[in-house]
Write an enzyme that holds these catalytic residues in place. Structure first.
Site, PDB file in Angstrom:
ATOM      1  N   HIS A  87     -11.118  30.495   0.665  1.00 20.51           N
ATOM      2  CA  HIS A  87     -11.106  31.682  -0.207  1.00 20.51           C
ATOM      3  C   HIS A  87     -10.268  32.819   0.365  1.00 20.51           C
ATOM      4  O   HIS A  87     -10.657  33.992   0.322  1.00 20.51           O
ATOM      5  CB  HIS A  87     -12.524  32.165  -0.491  1.00 20.51           C
ATOM      6  CG  HIS A  87     -13.239  31.315  -1.510  1.00 20.51           C
ATOM      7  ND1 HIS A  87     -12.792  31.163  -2.798  1.00 20.51           N
ATOM      8  CD2 HIS A  87     -14.355  30.548  -1.397  1.00 20.51           C
ATOM      9  CE1 HIS A  87     -13.613  30.354  -3.459  1.00 20.51           C
ATOM     10  NE2 HIS A  87     -14.564  29.960  -2.626  1.00 20.51           N
ATOM     11  N   ASP A 122     -16.605  29.308   3.494  1.00 16.85           N
ATOM     12  CA  ASP A 122     -17.083  28.326   2.519  1.00 16.85           C
ATOM     13  C   ASP A 122     -15.905  27.714   1.758  1.00 16.85           C
ATOM     14  O   ASP A 122     -14.819  28.270   1.705  1.00 16.85           O
ATOM     15  CB  ASP A 122     -18.049  28.979   1.532  1.00 16.85           C
ATOM     16  CG  ASP A 122     -17.425  30.132   0.757  1.00 16.85           C
ATOM     17  OD1 ASP A 122     -16.697  30.931   1.386  1.00 16.85           O
ATOM     18  OD2 ASP A 122     -17.647  30.251  -0.456  1.00 16.85           O
ATOM     19  N   GLU A 123     -16.155  26.552   1.181  1.00 15.78           N
ATOM     20  CA  GLU A 123     -15.213  25.904   0.259  1.00 15.78           C
ATOM     21  C   GLU A 123     -13.775  25.928   0.780  1.00 15.78           C
ATOM     22  O   GLU A 123     -12.867  26.464   0.129  1.00 15.78           O
ATOM     23  CB  GLU A 123     -15.314  26.558  -1.122  1.00 15.78           C
ATOM     24  CG  GLU A 123     -16.699  26.415  -1.722  1.00 15.78           C
ATOM     25  CD  GLU A 123     -16.856  27.054  -3.090  1.00 15.78           C
ATOM     26  OE1 GLU A 123     -17.660  26.558  -3.898  1.00 15.78           O
ATOM     27  OE2 GLU A 123     -16.181  28.080  -3.354  1.00 15.78           O
ATOM     28  N   VAL A 124     -13.579  25.341   1.940  1.00 19.79           N
ATOM     29  CA  VAL A 124     -12.235  25.289   2.536  1.00 19.79           C
ATOM     30  C   VAL A 124     -11.473  24.156   1.843  1.00 19.79           C
ATOM     31  O   VAL A 124     -11.421  23.018   2.319  1.00 19.79           O
ATOM     32  CB  VAL A 124     -12.302  25.073   4.061  1.00 19.79           C
ATOM     33  CG1 VAL A 124     -10.904  25.165   4.667  1.00 19.79           C
ATOM     34  CG2 VAL A 124     -13.221  26.109   4.700  1.00 19.79           C
ATOM     35  N   ARG A 125     -10.894  24.484   0.692  1.00 21.44           N
ATOM     36  CA  ARG A 125     -10.208  23.493  -0.142  1.00 21.44           C
ATOM     37  C   ARG A 125      -8.968  22.950   0.572  1.00 21.44           C
ATOM     38  O   ARG A 125      -8.193  23.713   1.152  1.00 21.44           O
ATOM     39  CB  ARG A 125      -9.778  24.106  -1.467  1.00 21.44           C
ATOM     40  CG  ARG A 125     -10.843  24.886  -2.222  1.00 21.44           C
ATOM     41  CD  ARG A 125     -11.969  23.997  -2.706  1.00 21.44           C
ATOM     42  NE  ARG A 125     -12.833  24.717  -3.653  1.00 21.44           N
ATOM     43  CZ  ARG A 125     -14.018  24.297  -4.040  1.00 21.44           C
ATOM     44  NH1 ARG A 125     -14.488  23.158  -3.572  1.00 21.44           N
ATOM     45  NH2 ARG A 125     -14.739  24.994  -4.892  1.00 21.44           N
TER      46      ARG A 125
END
Length: 565
Positions: free
Chosen positions: A178, A234-237
């Site tokens: 993010h 969070d949410e380390v794409r």
């Protein structure tokens, strides 16, 4: 003779003074020990000159309870009992923290001045401030600032407001996933994990850690008193997709978990080196697929605390318990939870579904009740998240004033253990409204921003429907179809049956939206207002306006033959 007596008297006094200094000297280790012991026991003697400022700060920042720190504290001088008591009052019991997501619709400081006392009255103990592009970054990072970023003076004002209302401020700065607000800038394209996406940082790229250090250092410089600091993560794409990551994974048995842990641990080590007493928080979702052993080996448990998040109204309490047990095995001594009071029920949600979020908090209360079963990990607090966007590039969720009734219901549910009569009574008294859960409504509200709450409800329920209603009228369907408008072909008599109604409807909405604009401008910056109108209003008003323009143009043609195009 008199002079000789006087001289003897003076010499005698000097001898007595010397003996007193010798026997009662503060350099005596024995007497120093008893001095300090007396202070610890609350004795009335307190040598004020021995209170060190850095010692007071150390107590304010909640030290990690390691054996080495215990030993070092034994050598430090003791803080006065009255100081300890004052500081203890700020950290007792699990915390209830309200999350302010500033990456969409950041409120002006003068609105924070109105809602901070409301938060406190409702039972909140702090604010999780997710700055994103609203922090006034300086130097090489100035490019990250939003055009409406808070000034340094406004940051100080926010801190003062929080302190005034006994709300602990916890800054949040993303350091891995993010990071769209950073990686969208061409200057930082080379730090992306996936070259075509701005989501996540390539932690192995030269300059990545320097970027992260600079960001969190600038924020910490403005929040030196903080005991907690949230680093997101969070949410380390796309993790593992850069060429740097692929090469690293080839030589480390493809251990994606270690790739993640290495970066967040390095961030934790940097932060604790700069601010030894601070404790880091990070979202837990990236931990969920990792083994407790791998987390423990990273030694992250000595630096940070996981925040378990789940925003579903029917979340699995048993599964949350499994996660807590896992983090307990990983060596974490404390755990945070995260619920949601807004922004988690639909990516473009306009009205906050109170029952949805109430049920989420009832589930979290069940989890909190099970914490005594976990012997070596303690519950630190719960953050009530209020997401304004799902991520930097998506649309706005519900505006904060629209979600105040939901926040009130959720906070009082946590305080009372259920949404019982006492909780409902307190919510209605504080907000000045009648809460109607079955209708998702707060009727007759007087809380700050209640006018926007009421106007958004009207826009959502009536704007589109009022236009659809007039479009379904007999004369518009029969005499003002898209074909008629395209070919400028209609009977002016038939248009006259709805012309005035159309004109009055547009005037009514124009007047209403002028009031709405003024109320929004009291709370929000112009870009938030324009975005919200573009997403929720303009399409309808433009349709109404274009209809009126076409009607008045065709009326002037006096029923002429249609134009063939």
């Amino acid at each position: 003779m008199n002079s000789m007596k006087l001289m003897k008297l003076i010499v005698g006094c000097l001898v007595v003074v010397a003996m007193v200094k010798f026997f009662f000297s503060p350099s005596s280790s024995y007497d120093t020990y008893h001095e300090d012991h007396q202070v610890i026991q609350g004795g009335r003697f307190w040598p004020q000159h021995r209170v060190r400022q850095n010692n007071v700060a150390a107590h304010e920042e909640a030290p990690v309870n390691t054996e080495s720190q215990k030993d070092s504290r034994q050598e430090e001088e003791v803080v006065a009992p009255e100081v300890v008591q004052a500081l203890d009052n700020t950290v007792t019991g699990p915390q209830r923290i309200v999350h302010l997501d500033l990456k969409g619709a950041p409120p002006k400081v003068k609105y924070l001045e109105q809602i901070f006392p409301l938060f406190s009255t409702l039972g909140a103990k702090g604010i999780l401030l997710e700055y994103e592009d609203m922090f006034p970054y300086e130097g090489d990072l100035q490019i990250l600032r939003s055009s409406n970023a808070y000034s340094l003076e406004e940051i100080e004002e926010i801190k003062s407001l929080a302190k005034l209302h006994n709300l602990e401020l916890i800054p949040l700065v993303q350091v891995f996933g993010h990071l769209e607000f950073v990686l969208k800038h061409e200057r930082f394209f080379h730090l992306r994990e996936v070259a075509s996406f701005p989501n996540s940082l390539n932690s192995l790229a030269p300059g990545s850690m320097d970027l992260v250090k600079d960001m969190i250092s600038q924020v910490m410089q403005k929040h030196p008193e903080s005991r907690w600091f949230h680093i997101g993560a969070d949410e380390v794409r796309g993790l593992g997709e850069s060429e740097d990551s692929k090469r690293w994974l080839e030589t480390h048995s493809g251990d994606m978990g270690k790739l993640f842990l290495n970066h967040v641990t390095a961030v934790g080590q940097f932060m604790t080196a700069q601010h030894p007493r601070i404790r880091l928080i990070l979202w837990d979702d990236m931990f969920r697929k990792l083994s407790p052993e791998s987390i423990r080996e990273s030694e992250l448990h000595n630096l940070a605390t996981p925040m378990i998040w789940d925003y579903h109204p029917t979340m699995d309490v048993h599964e949350i318990g499994n996660l807590i047990h896992k983090y307990e095995q990983a060596g974490f001594q404390t755990v945070w939870f995260a619920s949601a009071f807004k922004g988690a029920s639909g990516i473009d949600q306009i009205l906050t579904p109170i029952n949805h979020h109430l049920n989420n908090h009832l589930q979290w209360h069940k989890v909190i009740q099970t914490m005594p079963e976990h012997k070596s990990i303690s519950f630190q607090g719960i953050v009530l998240t209020g997401w304004q966007r799902y991520e930097h590039h998506t649309v706005l969720c519900e505006l904060l004033p629209v979600a105040i009734p939901s926040l009130a219901v959720c906070l009082q549910t946590l305080e009372n253990g259920e949404y019982n009569d006492a909780a409902q009574s307190d919510v209605q008294r504080i907000l000045g409204c009648e809460v109607q859960l079955n209708q998702n409504n707060c009727k007759g509200s007087t809380f700050p921003g209640a006018d926007i709450y009421d106007m958004v409800k009207k826009i959502n329920s009536s704007l589109g429907s009022s236009i659809q209603k007039i479009l379904k009228s007999y004369h518009i369907r029969g005499s003002f179809s898209p074909y008629h408008r395209k070919h400028n072909f209609a009977n002016p008599r038939n248009l006259g049956f709805f012309h005035n109604s159309l004109k009055l409807l547009l005037e009514e909405w124009d007047t209403f939206l002028l009031t709405f604009r003024r109320s929004m401008e009291e709370i929000y910056y112009s870009d938030t207002l324009e975005e919200w109108l573009e997403e929720n209003v303009n399409e309808h008003i433009e349709k109404l306006h274009n209809m009126l323009v076409d009607v008045e143009r065709i009326i002037k043609l006096n029923g002429q033959a249609k134009e063939m195009k």
